[in-house]
Design a protein around this motif. Structure first.
Motif, short mmCIF file in Angstrom:
data_model
loop_
_atom_site.label_atom_id
_atom_site.label_comp_id
_atom_site.label_asym_id
_atom_site.label_seq_id
_atom_site.Cartn_x
_atom_site.Cartn_y
_atom_site.Cartn_z
N SER A 1 -9.72 4.73 -0.71
CA SER A 1 -9.88 5.37 -2.01
C SER A 1 -10.73 6.64 -1.89
CB SER A 1 -10.50 4.40 -3.00
OG SER A 1 -10.75 5.02 -4.23
N ARG A 2 -11.80 6.55 -1.15
CA ARG A 2 -12.71 7.69 -0.99
C ARG A 2 -12.06 8.82 -0.18
NH1 ARG A 2 -17.11 5.19 1.05
NH2 ARG A 2 -16.54 5.64 3.19
N PHE A 3 -11.48 8.49 0.97
CA PHE A 3 -10.90 9.53 1.83
C PHE A 3 -9.66 10.17 1.23
CE2 PHE A 3 -12.94 6.94 5.38
CZ PHE A 3 -14.09 7.73 5.39
N LEU A 4 -8.88 9.39 0.49
CA LEU A 4 -7.68 9.92 -0.13
C LEU A 4 -7.95 10.47 -1.53
CD1 LEU A 4 -5.13 7.21 1.04
CD2 LEU A 4 -5.47 9.52 1.97
N ASP A 5 -9.20 10.35 -1.97
CA ASP A 5 -9.65 10.88 -3.25
C ASP A 5 -8.73 10.43 -4.40
OD1 ASP A 5 -11.37 12.29 -4.93
OD2 ASP A 5 -10.16 14.12 -4.79
N CYS A 6 -8.55 9.11 -4.48
CA CYS A 6 -7.72 8.56 -5.55
C CYS A 6 -8.30 7.23 -6.00
CB CYS A 6 -6.28 8.40 -5.09
SG CYS A 6 -6.02 7.17 -3.82
N PRO A 7 -8.02 6.83 -7.24
CA PRO A 7 -8.49 5.52 -7.71
C PRO A 7 -7.86 4.40 -6.90
CG PRO A 7 -7.55 6.82 -9.51
CD PRO A 7 -7.28 7.56 -8.24
N VAL A 8 -8.55 3.28 -6.80
CA VAL A 8 -8.06 2.14 -6.04
C VAL A 8 -6.67 1.72 -6.51
CG1 VAL A 8 -8.45 -0.30 -5.53
CG2 VAL A 8 -10.36 1.30 -5.43
N GLY A 9 -6.44 1.73 -7.80
CA GLY A 9 -5.15 1.33 -8.34
C GLY A 9 -3.99 2.18 -7.85
N ASP A 10 -4.25 3.44 -7.52
CA ASP A 10 -3.18 4.32 -7.02
C ASP A 10 -2.77 3.99 -5.59
OD1 ASP A 10 -3.27 5.57 -9.45
OD2 ASP A 10 -4.12 7.46 -8.70
N LEU A 11 -3.58 3.21 -4.89
CA LEU A 11 -3.27 2.84 -3.51
C LEU A 11 -2.16 1.79 -3.43
CD1 LEU A 11 -6.87 2.52 -2.04
CD2 LEU A 11 -5.25 4.38 -1.64
N PHE A 12 -1.91 1.09 -4.52
CA PHE A 12 -0.99 -0.05 -4.51
C PHE A 12 0.19 0.17 -5.45
CE2 PHE A 12 -5.22 -1.62 -3.54
CZ PHE A 12 -5.01 -2.35 -2.39
N GLU A 13 1.29 -0.46 -5.10
CA GLU A 13 2.45 -0.49 -6.00
C GLU A 13 3.13 -1.85 -5.85
OE1 GLU A 13 5.54 2.35 -5.22
OE2 GLU A 13 5.74 1.75 -3.15
N THR A 14 3.81 -2.25 -6.89
CA THR A 14 4.57 -3.49 -6.86
C THR A 14 6.02 -3.15 -6.52
OG1 THR A 14 3.16 -4.40 -8.58
CG2 THR A 14 5.25 -5.52 -8.20
N VAL A 15 6.55 -3.89 -5.54
CA VAL A 15 7.92 -3.66 -5.07
C VAL A 15 8.74 -4.88 -5.42
CG1 VAL A 15 9.34 -3.24 -3.03
CG2 VAL A 15 7.07 -2.24 -3.18
N ASP A 16 9.91 -4.65 -5.98
CA ASP A 16 10.82 -5.74 -6.34
C ASP A 16 11.49 -6.25 -5.08
OD1 ASP A 16 12.48 -7.54 -7.58
OD2 ASP A 16 13.80 -6.02 -8.45
N THR A 17 11.29 -7.51 -4.76
CA THR A 17 11.90 -8.10 -3.55
C THR A 17 13.12 -8.95 -3.89
OG1 THR A 17 10.38 -9.98 -3.66
CG2 THR A 17 9.74 -8.12 -2.25
N SER A 18 13.56 -8.93 -5.13
CA SER A 18 14.72 -9.74 -5.52
C SER A 18 16.03 -9.12 -5.06
CB SER A 18 14.75 -9.93 -7.03
OG SER A 18 14.95 -8.69 -7.68
N ASP A 19 15.97 -7.95 -4.41
CA ASP A 19 17.18 -7.29 -3.92
C ASP A 19 17.76 -7.97 -2.68
OD1 ASP A 19 16.99 -5.45 -5.94
OD2 ASP A 19 15.95 -3.96 -4.71
N LEU B 1 0.84 -1.19 0.00
CA LEU B 1 0.00 0.00 0.00
C LEU B 1 0.88 1.25 0.00
CD1 LEU B 1 -2.84 -0.74 2.58
CD2 LEU B 1 -3.13 -0.15 0.18
N ARG B 2 0.44 2.26 -0.71
CA ARG B 2 1.16 3.54 -0.78
C ARG B 2 0.53 4.60 0.10
NH1 ARG B 2 0.52 6.42 -4.95
NH2 ARG B 2 2.40 7.58 -4.53
N VAL B 3 -0.20 4.22 1.11
CA VAL B 3 -0.98 5.16 1.90
C VAL B 3 -0.11 6.27 2.50
CG1 VAL B 3 -2.46 5.43 3.93
CG2 VAL B 3 -2.79 3.50 2.40
N LEU B 4 1.01 5.93 3.08
CA LEU B 4 1.87 6.95 3.69
C LEU B 4 2.39 7.94 2.65
CD1 LEU B 4 3.84 4.80 6.28
CD2 LEU B 4 1.91 6.34 6.70
N ASP B 5 2.73 7.44 1.47
CA ASP B 5 3.19 8.32 0.39
C ASP B 5 2.08 9.28 -0.03
OD1 ASP B 5 5.58 6.87 0.37
OD2 ASP B 5 4.89 5.53 -1.22
N ILE B 6 0.88 8.76 -0.18
CA ILE B 6 -0.26 9.58 -0.60
C ILE B 6 -0.60 10.62 0.46
CG2 ILE B 6 -2.71 9.55 -1.20
CD1 ILE B 6 -2.19 6.72 -2.40
#
Length: 73
Positions: free
Chosen positions: A51-69, A4-9
């Motif tokens: 999504s409603r409180f942050l006024d953004c589409p559901v897709g913007d709430l998530f991101e894929t993080v590379d864990t192969s590091d 989730l990208r909540v803290l970033d948003i």
């Protein structure tokens, strides 16, 4: 891994975690786990609220993080 990208948003929108916590109407323990990506599942109801409180589409709430590091020992 998906996170989730909540803290970033919140930072982008100049809102505090406390502001969102009051909007979400959930226990602080569950809220903290949610926004710190320490939960294994999220209720659809909570995704909709975020999504409603942050006024953004559901897709913007998530991101894929590379864990192969991660280094193999």
């Amino acid at each position: 891994m998906v996170r989730l990208r909540v803290l970033d948003i919140l930072e982008e929108q100049h809102h505090t975690k406390y502001w969102l916590y009051k909007q979400m109407e959930m226990s602080y323990q569950n809220f903290s786990k949610l926004i710190n990506n320490e939960t294994r599942s999220i209720r659809y109801e909570n995704i909709e609220k975020l999504s409603r409180f942050l006024d953004c589409p559901v897709g913007d709430l998530f991101e894929t993080v590379d864990t192969s590091d991660a280094k193999d020992a």
